[in-house]
Design a protein around this motif. Structure first.
Motif, mmCIF file in Angstrom:
data_model
loop_
_atom_site.group_PDB
_atom_site.id
_atom_site.type_symbol
_atom_site.label_atom_id
_atom_site.label_comp_id
_atom_site.label_asym_id
_atom_site.label_seq_id
_atom_site.Cartn_x
_atom_site.Cartn_y
_atom_site.Cartn_z
ATOM 1 N N ASP A 1 12.169 10.291 -7.708
ATOM 2 C CA ASP A 1 12.400 8.855 -7.857
ATOM 3 C C ASP A 1 11.312 8.056 -7.155
ATOM 4 O O ASP A 1 10.857 7.023 -7.667
ATOM 5 C CB ASP A 1 13.772 8.488 -7.295
ATOM 6 C CG ASP A 1 14.897 9.127 -8.076
ATOM 7 O OD1 ASP A 1 14.926 8.968 -9.310
ATOM 8 O OD2 ASP A 1 15.744 9.791 -7.469
ATOM 9 N N LEU A 2 10.885 8.522 -5.983
ATOM 10 C CA LEU A 2 9.808 7.837 -5.278
ATOM 11 C C LEU A 2 8.508 7.918 -6.069
ATOM 12 O O LEU A 2 7.777 6.928 -6.182
ATOM 13 C CB LEU A 2 9.635 8.439 -3.884
ATOM 14 C CG LEU A 2 8.559 7.791 -3.007
ATOM 15 C CD1 LEU A 2 8.830 6.311 -2.795
ATOM 16 C CD2 LEU A 2 8.456 8.509 -1.665
ATOM 17 N N ASP B 1 4.980 13.174 2.421
ATOM 18 C CA ASP B 1 4.060 13.626 1.374
ATOM 19 C C ASP B 1 3.721 12.489 0.426
ATOM 20 O O ASP B 1 2.685 12.514 -0.244
ATOM 21 C CB ASP B 1 4.677 14.786 0.593
ATOM 22 C CG ASP B 1 4.485 16.120 1.302
ATOM 23 O OD1 ASP B 1 4.021 16.124 2.467
ATOM 24 O OD2 ASP B 1 4.816 17.168 0.710
ATOM 25 N N LEU B 2 4.608 11.504 0.342
ATOM 26 C CA LEU B 2 4.351 10.288 -0.429
ATOM 27 C C LEU B 2 5.170 9.170 0.186
ATOM 28 O O LEU B 2 6.322 9.381 0.594
ATOM 29 C CB LEU B 2 4.742 10.476 -1.902
ATOM 30 C CG LEU B 2 4.455 9.290 -2.835
ATOM 31 C CD1 LEU B 2 2.948 9.033 -2.936
ATOM 32 C CD2 LEU B 2 5.032 9.552 -4.221
ATOM 33 N N GLY B 3 4.581 7.987 0.282
ATOM 34 C CA GLY B 3 5.316 6.867 0.862
ATOM 35 C C GLY B 3 4.682 5.531 0.527
ATOM 36 O O GLY B 3 3.566 5.462 0.006
ATOM 37 N N VAL B 4 5.416 4.479 0.815
ATOM 38 C CA VAL B 4 4.947 3.111 0.625
ATOM 39 C C VAL B 4 5.211 2.353 1.924
ATOM 40 O O VAL B 4 6.284 2.484 2.521
ATOM 41 C CB VAL B 4 5.674 2.412 -0.543
ATOM 42 C CG1 VAL B 4 5.216 0.963 -0.679
ATOM 43 C CG2 VAL B 4 5.448 3.169 -1.849
ATOM 44 N N SER C 1 0.832 -1.201 0.000
ATOM 45 C CA SER C 1 0.000 0.000 0.000
ATOM 46 C C SER C 1 0.863 1.245 0.000
ATOM 47 O O SER C 1 2.043 1.216 0.356
ATOM 48 C CB SER C 1 -0.933 0.012 1.215
ATOM 49 O OG SER C 1 -0.191 0.063 2.421
ATOM 50 N N ALA C 2 0.235 2.365 -0.402
ATOM 51 C CA ALA C 2 0.909 3.657 -0.445
ATOM 52 C C ALA C 2 0.105 4.666 0.358
ATOM 53 O O ALA C 2 -1.074 4.456 0.672
ATOM 54 C CB ALA C 2 1.065 4.122 -1.891
ATOM 55 N N SER D 1 8.946 -1.268 13.967
ATOM 56 C CA SER D 1 7.665 -0.905 13.370
ATOM 57 C C SER D 1 7.821 0.248 12.387
ATOM 58 O O SER D 1 8.842 0.943 12.358
ATOM 59 C CB SER D 1 6.687 -0.492 14.478
ATOM 60 O OG SER D 1 7.144 0.668 15.153
ATOM 61 N N CYS D 2 6.776 0.413 11.577
ATOM 62 C CA CYS D 2 6.613 1.592 10.732
ATOM 63 C C CYS D 2 7.811 1.840 9.820
ATOM 64 O O CYS D 2 8.429 2.902 9.835
ATOM 65 C CB CYS D 2 6.333 2.820 11.590
ATOM 66 S SG CYS D 2 4.990 2.579 12.782
ATOM 67 N N ILE D 3 8.132 0.828 9.020
ATOM 68 C CA ILE D 3 9.184 0.952 8.024
ATOM 69 C C ILE D 3 8.532 1.366 6.700
ATOM 70 O O ILE D 3 7.659 0.668 6.187
ATOM 71 C CB ILE D 3 9.958 -0.366 7.848
ATOM 72 C CG1 ILE D 3 10.551 -0.815 9.180
ATOM 73 C CG2 ILE D 3 11.044 -0.212 6.791
ATOM 74 C CD1 ILE D 3 11.566 0.146 9.774
ATOM 75 N N PHE D 4 8.954 2.493 6.173
ATOM 76 C CA PHE D 4 8.354 3.045 4.958
ATOM 77 C C PHE D 4 9.421 3.370 3.916
ATOM 78 O O PHE D 4 10.590 3.570 4.242
ATOM 79 C CB PHE D 4 7.607 4.353 5.262
ATOM 80 C CG PHE D 4 6.591 4.262 6.359
ATOM 81 C CD1 PHE D 4 5.660 3.237 6.405
ATOM 82 C CD2 PHE D 4 6.543 5.229 7.356
ATOM 83 C CE1 PHE D 4 4.713 3.166 7.409
ATOM 84 C CE2 PHE D 4 5.599 5.183 8.367
ATOM 85 C CZ PHE D 4 4.685 4.142 8.403
ATOM 86 N N LEU D 5 8.991 3.454 2.659
ATOM 87 C CA LEU D 5 9.712 4.202 1.650
ATOM 88 C C LEU D 5 9.166 5.621 1.732
ATOM 89 O O LEU D 5 7.942 5.808 1.735
ATOM 90 C CB LEU D 5 9.460 3.656 0.248
ATOM 91 C CG LEU D 5 9.748 2.179 -0.050
ATOM 92 C CD1 LEU D 5 9.374 1.876 -1.485
ATOM 93 C CD2 LEU D 5 11.188 1.846 0.214
ATOM 94 N N HIS D 6 10.019 6.621 1.783
ATOM 95 C CA HIS D 6 9.522 7.991 1.844
ATOM 96 C C HIS D 6 10.541 8.952 1.267
ATOM 97 O O HIS D 6 11.648 8.567 0.861
ATOM 98 C CB HIS D 6 9.113 8.368 3.274
ATOM 99 C CG HIS D 6 10.237 8.442 4.265
ATOM 100 N ND1 HIS D 6 11.150 9.474 4.299
ATOM 101 C CD2 HIS D 6 10.583 7.608 5.296
ATOM 102 C CE1 HIS D 6 12.002 9.292 5.285
ATOM 103 N NE2 HIS D 6 11.701 8.158 5.907
ATOM 104 N N ILE D 7 10.185 10.211 1.215
ATOM 105 C CA ILE D 7 11.041 11.259 0.661
ATOM 106 C C ILE D 7 12.168 11.571 1.649
ATOM 107 O O ILE D 7 11.936 11.648 2.850
ATOM 108 C CB ILE D 7 10.205 12.529 0.395
ATOM 109 C CG1 ILE D 7 9.083 12.211 -0.608
ATOM 110 C CG2 ILE D 7 11.080 13.662 -0.119
ATOM 111 C CD1 ILE D 7 8.003 13.274 -0.662
#
Length: 205
Positions: A175-176, A133-136, A73-74, A151-157
């Motif tokens: 890139d994200l 502002d954007l993440g996965v 999810s994003a 916990s709470c490991i994300f891809l983010h800016i």
């Protein structure tokens, strides 16, 4: 490196310094067809204390978990974003719960939906610094979440080039955005996080 047989998309993150590394987006058209790079390499920031094997992680240790995890999810500040992933438009009521004693540990929740919040620690998802502002969401320590294992490991800016994270994987916004637009649930996307290679072993006498 072995990628899941059921996946057709994979983000491969390879640490090459204490808190940084590179990312490649790999894809293949079918289960038995070869993988090919379709984006990257992209510089990424990692945990301030490096990359650690998942069993050795603890809440708040500042490490990025090594291993292979689903990307399901994003989320973001915008009401909508052009992605095929399930997307959550975050508000000031959304929190990522990092209190191991909470029944909502390692989940993003809307405080308005919780009759009796039981956490003493959480992270606001609508951040003033715009990192979210954007993440996965990285599917680390889920099904079920083990209290205290991170916990709470994300891809983010990222905050700035080279700035370490608390354990997430951060990168330039452009890139994200490119990655989030491309990921699709049908391809069962995963992220593979590899620690930096150690020094070569000496041959046995």
């Amino acid at each position: 490196m072995k990628l899941p047989a059921s996946s057709r998309q994979a983000l491969v993150v390879t640490a090459d310094e204490p808190s940084g590394g590179s990312l490649l987006l790999l894809e293949r058209r079918g289960r038995f067809l070869p993988w090919r790079a379709v984006a990257g390499p992209t510089r990424v920031s990692l945990g301030r204390n490096g990359v650690a094997a998942a069993p050795r992680r603890e809440e708040g240790d500042g490490k990025t978990p090594a291993g292979t995890y689903p990307l399901e999810s994003a989320f973001g500040r915008a009401a909508q974003f052009p992605t095929r992933l399930p997307y959550l438009a975050v508000t000031r009521d959304h929190e990522a719960v990092d209190d191991p004693a909470s029944r909502f540990y390692n989940r993003i929740v809307d405080r308005r939906d919780i009759a009796r919040p039981d956490w003493k620690s959480s992270e606001r998802m609508l951040r003033d610094d715009h990192l979210y502002d954007l993440g996965v969401v990285v599917g680390y320590n889920t099904a079920p979440a083990v209290p205290g294992k991170g916990s709470c490991i994300f891809l983010h800016i990222w905050k700035s080039p080279g700035a370490p994270t608390a354990g997430c994987i951060a990168m330039p916004r452009r890139d994200l955005e490119r990655i989030v637009r491309r990921l699709e649930p049908a391809a069962k996307p995963v992220i593979v996080i590899l620690p930096a290679p150690g020094p070569p072993r000496k041959a046995a006498p």
